[in-house]
Design a protein around this motif. Structure first.
Motif, PDB file in Angstrom:
ATOM      1  N   GLN A  53       2.970  17.955  -5.854  1.00 60.15           N
ATOM      2  CA  GLN A  53       1.531  17.804  -6.058  1.00 60.15           C
ATOM      3  C   GLN A  53       1.019  16.475  -5.491  1.00 60.15           C
ATOM      4  O   GLN A  53      -0.020  16.424  -4.839  1.00 60.15           O
ATOM      5  N   LYS A  54       1.789  15.414  -5.721  1.00 61.48           N
ATOM      6  CA  LYS A  54       1.380  14.109  -5.195  1.00 61.48           C
ATOM      7  C   LYS A  54       1.500  14.052  -3.674  1.00 61.48           C
ATOM      8  O   LYS A  54       0.682  13.435  -2.987  1.00 61.48           O
ATOM      9  N   ARG A  55       2.536  14.713  -3.183  1.00 63.59           N
ATOM     10  CA  ARG A  55       2.710  14.752  -1.729  1.00 63.59           C
ATOM     11  C   ARG A  55       1.542  15.496  -1.075  1.00 63.59           C
ATOM     12  O   ARG A  55       1.009  15.067  -0.047  1.00 63.59           O
ATOM     13  N   ASP A  56       1.140  16.604  -1.685  1.00 69.94           N
ATOM     14  CA  ASP A  56      -0.013  17.362  -1.182  1.00 69.94           C
ATOM     15  C   ASP A  56      -1.289  16.526  -1.218  1.00 69.94           C
ATOM     16  O   ASP A  56      -2.120  16.584  -0.302  1.00 69.94           O
ATOM     17  N   GLU A 112      -2.509   1.436   1.088  1.00 66.69           N
ATOM     18  CA  GLU A 112      -3.668   1.766   0.246  1.00 66.69           C
ATOM     19  C   GLU A 112      -3.779   3.271   0.001  1.00 66.69           C
ATOM     20  O   GLU A 112      -4.123   3.704  -1.102  1.00 66.69           O
ATOM     21  N   LEU A 113      -3.480   4.083   1.010  1.00 70.00           N
ATOM     22  CA  LEU A 113      -3.567   5.535   0.822  1.00 70.00           C
ATOM     23  C   LEU A 113      -2.460   6.034  -0.101  1.00 70.00           C
ATOM     24  O   LEU A 113      -2.672   6.975  -0.874  1.00 70.00           O
ATOM     25  N   CYS A 114      -1.295   5.405  -0.047  1.00 73.71           N
ATOM     26  CA  CYS A 114      -0.237   5.756  -1.009  1.00 73.71           C
ATOM     27  C   CYS A 114      -0.682   5.425  -2.430  1.00 73.71           C
ATOM     28  O   CYS A 114      -0.459   6.204  -3.371  1.00 73.71           O
ATOM     29  N   LYS A 115      -1.332   4.282  -2.601  1.00 72.14           N
ATOM     30  CA  LYS A 115      -1.853   3.925  -3.924  1.00 72.14           C
ATOM     31  C   LYS A 115      -2.883   4.933  -4.407  1.00 72.14           C
ATOM     32  O   LYS A 115      -2.900   5.322  -5.574  1.00 72.14           O
ATOM     33  N   LEU A 116      -3.775   5.351  -3.497  1.00 73.85           N
ATOM     34  CA  LEU A 116      -4.805   6.333  -3.872  1.00 73.85           C
ATOM     35  C   LEU A 116      -4.180   7.649  -4.312  1.00 73.85           C
ATOM     36  O   LEU A 116      -4.717   8.356  -5.173  1.00 73.85           O
ATOM     37  N   ALA A 117      -3.038   7.979  -3.726  1.00 73.41           N
ATOM     38  CA  ALA A 117      -2.336   9.216  -4.099  1.00 73.41           C
ATOM     39  C   ALA A 117      -1.396   8.997  -5.287  1.00 73.41           C
ATOM     40  O   ALA A 117      -0.654   9.908  -5.668  1.00 73.41           O
ATOM     41  N   THR A 118      -1.440   7.775  -5.863  1.00 75.61           N
ATOM     42  CA  THR A 118      -0.568   7.367  -6.992  1.00 75.61           C
ATOM     43  C   THR A 118       0.912   7.594  -6.685  1.00 75.61           C
ATOM     44  O   THR A 118       1.667   8.124  -7.496  1.00 75.61           O
ATOM     45  N   ILE A 119       1.304   7.210  -5.476  1.00 70.34           N
ATOM     46  CA  ILE A 119       2.701   7.336  -5.043  1.00 70.34           C
ATOM     47  C   ILE A 119       3.278   5.935  -4.828  1.00 70.34           C
ATOM     48  O   ILE A 119       2.658   5.095  -4.168  1.00 70.34           O
ATOM     49  N   GLU A 120       4.462   5.690  -5.385  1.00 71.50           N
ATOM     50  CA  GLU A 120       5.151   4.419  -5.150  1.00 71.50           C
ATOM     51  C   GLU A 120       5.519   4.332  -3.665  1.00 71.50           C
ATOM     52  O   GLU A 120       6.188   5.238  -3.138  1.00 71.50           O
ATOM     53  N   PRO A 121       5.111   3.296  -2.971  1.00 68.00           N
ATOM     54  CA  PRO A 121       5.302   3.235  -1.518  1.00 68.00           C
ATOM     55  C   PRO A 121       6.761   3.194  -1.062  1.00 68.00           C
ATOM     56  O   PRO A 121       7.049   3.552   0.078  1.00 68.00           O
ATOM     57  N   ASP A 122       7.691   2.793  -1.963  1.00 70.57           N
ATOM     58  CA  ASP A 122       9.091   2.706  -1.529  1.00 70.57           C
ATOM     59  C   ASP A 122       9.894   3.976  -1.822  1.00 70.57           C
ATOM     60  O   ASP A 122      11.107   4.020  -1.606  1.00 70.57           O
ATOM     61  N   LEU A 123       9.211   5.044  -2.293  1.00 64.09           N
ATOM     62  CA  LEU A 123       9.901   6.317  -2.528  1.00 64.09           C
ATOM     63  C   LEU A 123      10.206   7.012  -1.211  1.00 64.09           C
ATOM     64  O   LEU A 123       9.475   6.885  -0.228  1.00 64.09           O
ATOM     65  N   LYS A 124      11.319   7.782  -1.220  1.00 60.07           N
ATOM     66  CA  LYS A 124      11.635   8.608  -0.054  1.00 60.07           C
ATOM     67  C   LYS A 124      10.805   9.906  -0.129  1.00 60.07           C
ATOM     68  O   LYS A 124      10.403  10.350  -1.207  1.00 60.07           O
ATOM     69  N   TYR A 125      10.579  10.499   1.037  1.00 62.79           N
ATOM     70  CA  TYR A 125       9.707  11.675   1.133  1.00 62.79           C
ATOM     71  C   TYR A 125      10.139  12.789   0.191  1.00 62.79           C
ATOM     72  O   TYR A 125       9.315  13.386  -0.514  1.00 62.79           O
ATOM     73  N   ASN A 126      11.458  13.102   0.177  1.00 61.06           N
ATOM     74  CA  ASN A 126      11.930  14.236  -0.628  1.00 61.06           C
ATOM     75  C   ASN A 126      12.045  13.911  -2.119  1.00 61.06           C
ATOM     76  O   ASN A 126      12.408  14.770  -2.911  1.00 61.06           O
ATOM     77  N   LYS A 127      11.730  12.671  -2.503  1.00 57.94           N
ATOM     78  CA  LYS A 127      11.762  12.286  -3.914  1.00 57.94           C
ATOM     79  C   LYS A 127      10.363  12.321  -4.553  1.00 57.94           C
ATOM     80  O   LYS A 127      10.217  12.043  -5.739  1.00 57.94           O
ATOM     81  N   ILE A 128       9.370  12.663  -3.754  1.00 58.35           N
ATOM     82  CA  ILE A 128       7.990  12.682  -4.263  1.00 58.35           C
ATOM     83  C   ILE A 128       7.657  14.087  -4.744  1.00 58.35           C
ATOM     84  O   ILE A 128       7.914  15.077  -4.048  1.00 58.35           O
ATOM     85  N   GLU A 129       7.058  14.176  -5.929  1.00 62.97           N
ATOM     86  CA  GLU A 129       6.715  15.505  -6.453  1.00 62.97           C
ATOM     87  C   GLU A 129       5.670  16.163  -5.568  1.00 62.97           C
ATOM     88  O   GLU A 129       4.801  15.515  -4.987  1.00 62.97           O
TER      89      GLU A 129
END
Length: 413
Positions: free
Chosen positions: A330-333, A311-328
């Motif tokens: 701003q979204k990671r922050d 749910e927190l990944c959804k709130l951050a608009t991040i696909e849950p199956d992405l790897k850490y270093n593939k997330i932009e």
């Protein structure tokens, strides 16, 4: 008119009223207990889900501090009857106690019925008269002195009354606020009343997917500038409509009065056992380096249960199956900020029907703390929840009921 003259009439048969009756009767007083329900101690029976957390092991100073700025009002009562005295008193009427976690004190039976049975036996031994199904309609005065009590079908003559009618919480167990009406007629001020110790409803709905787990060591705080000092720590449970759990029960006593001021109360939740943004960032980075194949939801799952991580990944608009270093970045922050302080919005509650205690009550300024006697009416004493003093979960409110009832029962004029 009842021709008998009583030294004391106790109105209400909760913890405060029962101990007040015992103390007075042990001093040779002729005592009558009036209860409007069909049996005594209904709310005490339900305390702590029936397990009856009686008190705790804190020092008096620390205990008083947990009640806020008015906590010092309890000093005389606690000096005369603290948790050690309560344990000894209960032992004297046949109730053994223990503190399995070193803090909260319970009867060893973990049953409130044990307490009720012991009090009933002691009241019988002391020849205390108990009348149930007696609704008090008025306190009678001669000048500024108590002279009796009028119920729906009798008048009882007495020079002393202990009012132990409780607050408004759990009306099904007899709490209707009738004590407030009785004293307002005599000139006592009753502060604003709010339900406390209860679940809270939120505007958000995502938490309904996270109901399976208890989240430990959560910190809650109000996100309103002038109320930022209001906070609580403890275990939290998400519900279909909002939040509950020990930390919410404590927090609710701060939030419910604010809901009268504001339509909504924004709050922040630290769900990661106190970790700040930098600590969370380092944790995620470290786990990612150790296992580069882990997805972001798997990384967050090292901190939180999986449904909440999703749910927190959804709130951050991040696909849950992405790897850490593939997330932009701003979204990671954004995700890290959410993990440090998750925003929610409290919008309501179920009112007094679900409230374990009442916030507010008879103004303490009109009560003498050395005796629990009214400053306006001679022979009128108060104890327990009816007064404007409430504490958090953990045996605080029951200890206060016992201590104030013990002091009131001494009938110090």
């Amino acid at each position: 008119m009842n021709d008998d003259m009583y030294d004391l009439v106790v109105v209400g048969s909760g913890a405060a009223g029962l101990i007040g009756a015992v103390v007075a009767a042990r001093e040779g007083k002729k005592v009558l207990v009036l209860e409007k329900l069909s049996k005594i101690a209904s709310k005490l029976k339900a305390t702590g889900g029936g397990r009856c957390n009686l008190t705790n092991t804190l020092s008096n100073e620390e205990f008083m501090s947990r009640f806020g700025r008015d906590g010092r009002f309890m000093q005389d009562a606690l000096n005369g009857f603290d948790h050690n005295d309560l344990v000894e008193f209960l032992k004297g009427i046949g109730v053994e106690t223990h503190a399995p976690d070193g803090f909260r004190i319970f009867p060893t039976s973990h049953s409130s019925q044990t307490i009720i049975d012991a009090f009933e036996n002691e009241l019988t031994r002391l020849d205390v008269e108990i009348k149930c199904e007696q609704r008090v309609e008025r306190l009678l005065l001669e000048g500024e002195h108590i002279s009796g009590i009028k119920t729906q079908d009798a008048i009882y003559k007495t020079a002393n009354v202990i009012l132990a009618t409780g607050g408004l919480g759990y009306p099904a167990l007899g709490a209707e606020g009738d004590g407030y009406i009785l004293v307002e007629e005599l000139g006592h001020k009753v502060t604003d009343l709010s339900p406390a110790m209860m679940p809270l409803k939120t505007k958000e709905k995502w938490q309904a997917n996270c109901r399976a787990d208890t989240i430990p060591k959560v910190e809650l705080r109000v996100d309103i500038k002038k109320h930022k000092k209001l906070r609580a720590k403890g275990d939290l449970i998400f519900t279909k409509e909002g939040i509950r759990g020990p930390v919410v029960l404590d927090f609710a006593r701060e939030v419910t009065p604010l809901l009268k001021k504001y339509d909504e109360v924004p709050i922040l939740l630290n769900l990661t056992k106190g970790k700040n943004e930098e600590q969370i960032r380092e944790h995620l980075k470290k786990i990612s380096q150790e296992d580069p194949d882990k997805t972001i939801v798997e990384l967050v799952h090292t901190l939180l249960p999986l449904p909440l991580s999703e749910e927190l990944c959804k709130l951050a608009t991040i696909e849950p199956d992405l790897k850490y270093n593939k997330i932009e970045g701003q979204k990671r922050d954004h995700l890290i900020k959410l993990l440090a302080w998750t925003p929610m919005t409290v919008t309501g509650h179920d009112g007094f029907k679900m409230a374990m205690i009442t916030r507010g009550g008879i103004s303490l300024k009109q009560i003498e703390p050395k005796t629990m006697q009214s400053k306006l009416v001679q022979g009128l004493y108060f104890c327990g929840e009816i007064m404007n003093l409430d504490g958090p979960c953990g045996g605080y409110n029951l200890q206060w009921s016992f201590a104030s009832g013990y002091l009131a029962g001494q009938l110090k004029n």
